[in-house]
Each structure stands twice: as structure tokens, then as C-alpha cells.
Design a protein around this motif. Structure first.
Motif, PDB file in Angstrom:
ATOM      1  N   UNK A   1      -0.625  17.760  -9.030  1.00  0.00           N
ATOM      2  CA  UNK A   1      -0.267  17.940 -10.439  1.00  0.00           C
ATOM      3  C   UNK A   1      -1.352  17.452 -11.389  1.00  0.00           C
ATOM      4  N   UNK A   2      -2.465  17.036 -10.801  1.00  0.00           N
ATOM      5  CA  UNK A   2      -3.600  16.638 -11.636  1.00  0.00           C
ATOM      6  C   UNK A   2      -4.564  17.809 -11.679  1.00  0.00           C
TER       7      UNK A   2
ATOM      8  N   UNK B   1       2.246  10.145  -1.514  1.00  0.00           N
ATOM      9  CA  UNK B   1       2.470  10.011  -2.955  1.00  0.00           C
ATOM     10  C   UNK B   1       1.229  10.479  -3.710  1.00  0.00           C
ATOM     11  N   UNK B   2       0.089  10.024  -3.225  1.00  0.00           N
ATOM     12  CA  UNK B   2      -1.167  10.399  -3.870  1.00  0.00           C
ATOM     13  C   UNK B   2      -1.416  11.905  -3.737  1.00  0.00           C
TER      14      UNK B   2
ATOM     15  N   UNK C   1       0.871  -1.188   0.000  1.00  0.00           N
ATOM     16  CA  UNK C   1       0.000   0.000   0.000  1.00  0.00           C
ATOM     17  C   UNK C   1       0.906   1.235   0.000  1.00  0.00           C
ATOM     18  N   UNK C   2       0.750   2.066  -0.970  1.00  0.00           N
ATOM     19  CA  UNK C   2       1.636   3.233  -1.053  1.00  0.00           C
ATOM     20  C   UNK C   2       1.334   4.259   0.021  1.00  0.00           C
ATOM     21  N   UNK C   3       2.325   5.051   0.301  1.00  0.00           N
ATOM     22  CA  UNK C   3       2.163   6.150   1.253  1.00  0.00           C
ATOM     23  C   UNK C   3       1.176   7.173   0.688  1.00  0.00           C
ATOM     24  N   UNK C   4       0.302   7.671   1.562  1.00  0.00           N
ATOM     25  CA  UNK C   4      -0.688   8.662   1.114  1.00  0.00           C
ATOM     26  C   UNK C   4      -0.039   9.912   0.524  1.00  0.00           C
TER      27      UNK C   4
ATOM     28  N   UNK D   1       0.811  14.227  -3.444  1.00  0.00           N
ATOM     29  CA  UNK D   1       1.714  14.967  -4.345  1.00  0.00           C
ATOM     30  C   UNK D   1       1.248  14.850  -5.789  1.00  0.00           C
ATOM     31  N   UNK D   2       0.763  13.661  -6.119  1.00  0.00           N
ATOM     32  CA  UNK D   2       0.280  13.476  -7.487  1.00  0.00           C
ATOM     33  C   UNK D   2      -0.943  14.339  -7.759  1.00  0.00           C
ATOM     34  N   UNK D   3      -1.817  14.402  -6.752  1.00  0.00           N
ATOM     35  CA  UNK D   3      -3.043  15.187  -6.931  1.00  0.00           C
ATOM     36  C   UNK D   3      -2.751  16.661  -7.222  1.00  0.00           C
TER      37      UNK D   3
END
Lengths: 373, 183
Positions: free
Chosen positions: A36-37, A29-30, A24-27, A32-34
Motif C-alpha cells: 500500500x506504499x 506486516x511489512x 520484532x514484528x512479523x515480516x 502487506x504495508x509495502x
């Protein structure tokens, strides 16, 4: 694909989340990705918000006009006669329909003076009341006449009303100034004096419960701009015998005025003076009172603590919208020895510089309904 | 694909962040495991995942449910993101030969079956990049050698060679693991 490939394929394409969380990835990461979305806003969502805003706007506009409409026809609510009472209280100058009632007197008398009843005065004001009723009756349409007659059965005990008015010195001023004066005064009083122990308050026994079922007349300070209650009220109830109540309802610093006209939230506090009429034993039940009243678009929840047989203190949270009011009181601490000072000073200050409106409130009337529990 | 997932994807395409979250929560494990297989370590795997997430959600409008399943499409997008990430490092040095990998006998398969997914993922992570990438693409993602060659800009022969050597190394690792287990 050989056997080893199958083995890995079988093992590594099971993507279920493991209990130990290793896959399960670290939150972060999500998150940080968000960033850039791009958060796209569709035309539909803009349109929906636009519609929503339009709906709100139309709601307020229609509510405002509906409210104004009702005020213009609610002969029940507003016995809003402009009366000027001279210093000696021996002459009624004028009686005319208006949304404000301005009482101009030159001095403020003490509470004890209220107990003096002048029969001649009573007679004169009774005449005014009759004229007023006739005038109002001429105005109403056929449909409203029956209601008017019904309401007139509970005619206003003018005698006590006028007697209460005697003590007030009211000068019409702008609403903003009224608010400022009243607010400052009560802030000072509430911080200095309105402190007491619950024990003292709870020790008041043998206090009869007021009869809330009777029609009443309310005299209250209202803003001439938007008719929000600003200050004192004098209650008068008629059942088997007249009962006079005095209410002081100052503003305090916690009352928040919203930008929207006729909409407010905050805390209200009121003193009810019950000793304006001598030798009337009108309470039988030693209970505190929680009351809900509905006055055409107004909803009030009030908690009243009886401090003396003829004196109560009321306070609470309230919310008003489109001239509605919602009161709920939790404030019940007042130092008993300070009550006289509080009441005298508050009452005088509140009534010295304000516009006073008289409102006739009758149970189950079309325009102005009052219900108590 | 379920209608519900389609609905969520449509909402995500319209910029609904709640839908983003729903999709992410549903596929995060799969995406992270793929990322770990391509990354050499956890940090690189997380970088791959982050790049892949950005790519997946930015390209969400391009997804066509009639052509493929969302898991397949998103895996492909993620693998592409992984390859781009790996190309930033010493990509040209990745496809080297490692000799002396020993075969593992069939009798061991019943034993290595007990090795869990996490250990196998770590084994793949330990492979040299070229081996790891080709093995993942061919064995686990289902690319052909031709496709791998096009993606990695190498010849098909190199792809086959890298795959063969990856297998050998994995066998070697597995055997070493078994020897440790037998003791």
C-alpha cells in the motif's frame, strides 16, 4: 511525572530488539504495508534508464558500423572470392571479390575421393590464387601493404583447399533455409549416434598434438546474411609442410539465435577430419586440446577430443556478439563405430546445400588474429 | 540525525524500496513496541503497526529533519495511526473510571525494577483502552494533557483522570505481580 511514570518511561523506551524476538514484528506486516506504499518513479530514474537505453543502442549501432568498416578493409580475413567449379573440376569460371564464396558442384563424393590430388587442378587453382593475391594487393593501401606481404608469406595452400572443395556440392540458398536444413540434420545425428563412453575415448593414446601455431586457411559455411558459421570448415595449416584438416560444424537444436544480428549463444559441435592428406604424420603428443582463438572480435574456446590419430571431435558452449564467437566444449562422447557414418552423412548434408565462405586466418594479422594455447 | 539516515530517507522519498527496507529494519522494533502499548492484544497491535507503516512511508516526504528527529516524528505518526485505529472500536466507552486501585509503596520499586520490558508492555496492554492511551501519550510519548484532550476530543480533566486511574491500576497490577513473586 511521578516515580512510577519514570519507571515505565525508562523501561519502555528501550527499543532494542530482544533476543527472543518478542518485539520484532512479523515480516508479513511489512509486506502487506509495502503493497500500500506507492513505489514512486522519479523523473531522474526515468532519465537514467533512458540514458542507459540510449547508451546500449548507440553501442550496438557503433559496433555494427565499426564491424562493417573493418570487414570492408580486412583484406586479411576475407579471401572471399566467388568461384564456380564445374562438375568435372577442370575449369575455373570466375574469380571476383565478394563476401560469399559459392561453390557449385553437382555431386558429392566420398571422403576417400578427397585423397586424390589432381596436379593439373592444382596448377589451375594456383593461378587463381595468384590472381587473387594480386587483385587484393592492388586494393590495399600503403599502410596495409607490409602486413599483406607478411600474410602472403603464409600463403594459402590452395591445392588442398581445392581438393576439399571438389567433394562439396554447394548450392546458394537463403540463410534461413540453410539453417533449417543443417539444424534438422544434426539434430537427428546427435540424438541417434553421438553417444559413447568416456572409456573408449580415453583409450585413444599415441595421438600427436596438432600444431596450432601455424597459419591456416579455414573454409567454413557462413550465413550470407550475417556471416555466422553454419556448417563445415576445412582447415589447412602451413608450417614445415602443409596439413589439411576437415571440420564439420553443424548446428544443433540447442543453438539459440538471438534477435540481435550477429549475436548468438548455444552449443557447437565439430568433427575434425585429419585424414584428408595421405601419409602425413603431423601429431606427436597424445593430448586432448583446449584452444582459445581470437578472430577479430571473435573469441573461441574449444575443447577437442582426439578419437583417432587423424580424427577429433569438438564441441562446446559458445557466445557470439557482434560477429564474435566464444566456444567452450564439454561434449566428448561419440560412439566410435558410428563415427564414419556420422562424418560422412554430416559432411555431405552440410556441404550439399550451403553457401561456403573461405577465410584466410593468419596469426597476429591486423584484421584476423588467431591464438592457440 | 546522521547524514546516512538522511540520505536513506531521501532515497526512500524517491521511491527506493531498498531504502524503505533499511528504514524499516532500523525502526521496526521501536514501532512495534509502541504499537503493542496501544493495542489491546497482538492482533490489534499488528493492525496499528501496519496502519502506522503505511502512514509513515506515505508521509515520508513531509518529514523535516530540522524540526525533529526521525524517531520522534515517526512515533507521532504511528501514535496518530494507533488512535485512528482505536477510534474504530468502542472509543466512547473507553474512558470509564475504575475504582479501588491500590497504591504501591516505594519499597517495591527496587523489586519491580527486575520486571522486564515485555512484562511491562503486557501490563499496559491489559489496561482499559482509555487508561492505556492516555498513559502512553502522557508518560511515554510526552504529550501534555491539553494535546491529549485535543487529540482524543475529551476534556483535559478527563485526560488527567484517566491518567491517574491508569497509574493506580498499574500499581495494582505491579503489586499483584510482586505478591506472586514473593511467594
Amino acid at each position: 511525572m511521578n516515580r512510577l511514570d519514570d519507571f515505565f518511561n525508562k523501561k519502555l523506551t528501550n527499543y532494542s530488539e530482544d533476543t527472543d524476538g518478542w518485539n520484532i514484528p512479523d515480516d508479513a506486516i511489512w509486506e502487506r504495508a509495502l503493497e500500500q506504499i506507492p513505489q514512486k518513479k522519479t523523473r531522474r530514474s526515468y532519465f537514467a534508464w533512458w540514458l542507459f537505453g540510449l547508451g546500449i543502442f548507440l553501442g550496438f549501432v557503433s559496433g555494427y558500423f565499426l564491424s562493417n568498416n573493418n570487414e570492408s578493409t580486412e583484406f586479411v580475413i576475407a579471401q572471399t572470392d566467388k568461384v564456380n567449379i564445374s562438375e568435372n573440376n577442370d575449369k575455373i569460371i570466375t574469380t571476383e571479390e565478394s563476401t560469399d564464396l559459392a561453390f557449385n558442384t553437382t555431386n558429392t563424393q566420398k571422403k576417400s575421393n578427397l585423397n586424390r590430388i589432381n596436379d593439373a587442378e592444382y596448377n589451375k587453382v594456383s593461378k587463381v590464387s595468384n590472381l587473387k593475391n594480386i587483385h587484393n594487393k592492388d586494393r590495399i593501401n600503403q599502410t596495409g601493404e607490409e602486413q599483406f606481404q607478411e600474410i602472403n608469406k603464409h600463403s594459402i595452400p590452395v591445392r588442398e583447399t581445392v581438393r576439399s572443395v571438389e567433394k562439396t556440392e554447394v548450392i546458394r540458398e537463403s540463410s534461413s533455409k540453410e539453417t533449417s536444413v543443417i539444424s534438422d540434420e544434426f539434430t537427428k545425428i546427435s540424438k541417434k549416434d553421438a553417444i559413447a563412453t568416456s572409456d573408449k575415448l580415453n583409450s585413444h593414446q599415441n595421438i600427436p598434438l596438432i600444431d596450432n601455431s601455424a597459419p591456416r586457411t579455414v573454409m567454413t559455411l557462413l550465413s550470407p546474411m550475417n556471416r555466422r558459421p553454419l556448417g563445415t570448415s576445412l582447415f589447412m595449416r602451413g608450417n614445415s609442410r602443409p596439413i589439411v584438416l576437415g571440420e564439420i560444424q553443424p548446428l544443433d537444436e540447442k543453438r539459440k539465435w538471438l534477435n540481435m544480428p550477429r549475436e548468438e549463444v548455444g552449443v557447437s559441435r565439430s568433427f575434425y577430419l585429419l585424414d584428408l592428406l595421405d601419409n602425413v604424420d603431423f601429431r606427436e603428443d597424445p593430448r586432448d586440446e583446449i584452444a582459445q582463438s581470437t578472430i577479430f572480435k571473435n573469441i573461441n574456446f574449444n575443447y577437442r577430443k582426439w578419437l583417432r590419430p587423424r580424427l577429433s571431435f569438438q564441441s562446446g558452449l559458445y557466445y557470439t556478439k557482434l560477429d564474435g564467437m566464444l566456444d567452450f566444449s564439454v561434449f566428448d562422447k561419440v560412439e566410435e563405430e558410428n563415427l564414419d557414418n556420422i562424418l560422412d552423412s554430416t559432411f555431405e548434408n552440410l556441404t550439399n546445400q550451403s553457401t561456403v565462405n573461405v577465410r584466410s586466418t593468419t596469426e597476429n594479422s591486423q584484421g584476423d588474429i588467431s591464438m592457440h594455447y | 540525525m546522521s547524514k546516512e539516515l538522511n540520505h536513506i530517507i531521501r532515497k526512500a522519498v524517491n521511491g527506493d524500496q531498498k531504502a524503505y527496507n533499511e528504514i524499516y529494519m532500523q525502526y521496526r522494533s521501536m514501532w512495534f513496541m509502541i504499537s503493542m502499548r496501544y493495542g489491546k492484544n497482538k492482533m490489534q497491535s499488528e493492525d496499528i503497526l501496519q496502519d502506522g507503516l503505511i502512514r509513515i512511508f506515505n508521509d515520508l516526504a513531509k518529514y523535516d529533519s530540522k524540526k525533529s528527529r526521525f524517531s520522534t516524528w515517526s512515533s507521532r505518526v504511528l501514535v496518530n495511526a494507533a488512535l485512528r485505529n482505536l477510534q474504530k472500536s468502542n472509543w466512547n466507552e473507553t474512558f470509564v473510571d475504575i475504582e479501588n486501585a491500590e497504591d504501591i509503596t516505594d519499597e517495591y520499586f527496587s523489586i519491580i525494577d527486575e520486571i522486564n520490558t515485555k512484562e511491562l508492555t503486557l501490563m499496559i496492554q491489559s489496561l482499559p483502552t482509555g487508561y492505556r492511551v492516555v498513559f502512553n501519550m502522557y508518560v511515554l510519548e510526552g504529550y501534555s494533557h491539553k494535546e491529549i484532550a485535543e487529540h482524543l476530543n475529551i476534556s483535559e480533566g478527563t485526560s488527567k483522570s484517566q491518567l491517574s486511574k491508569a497509574r493506580k491500576q498499574l500499581r495494582h497490577i505491579l503489586e499483584s505481580q510482586l505478591k506472586v513473586t514473593r511467594r
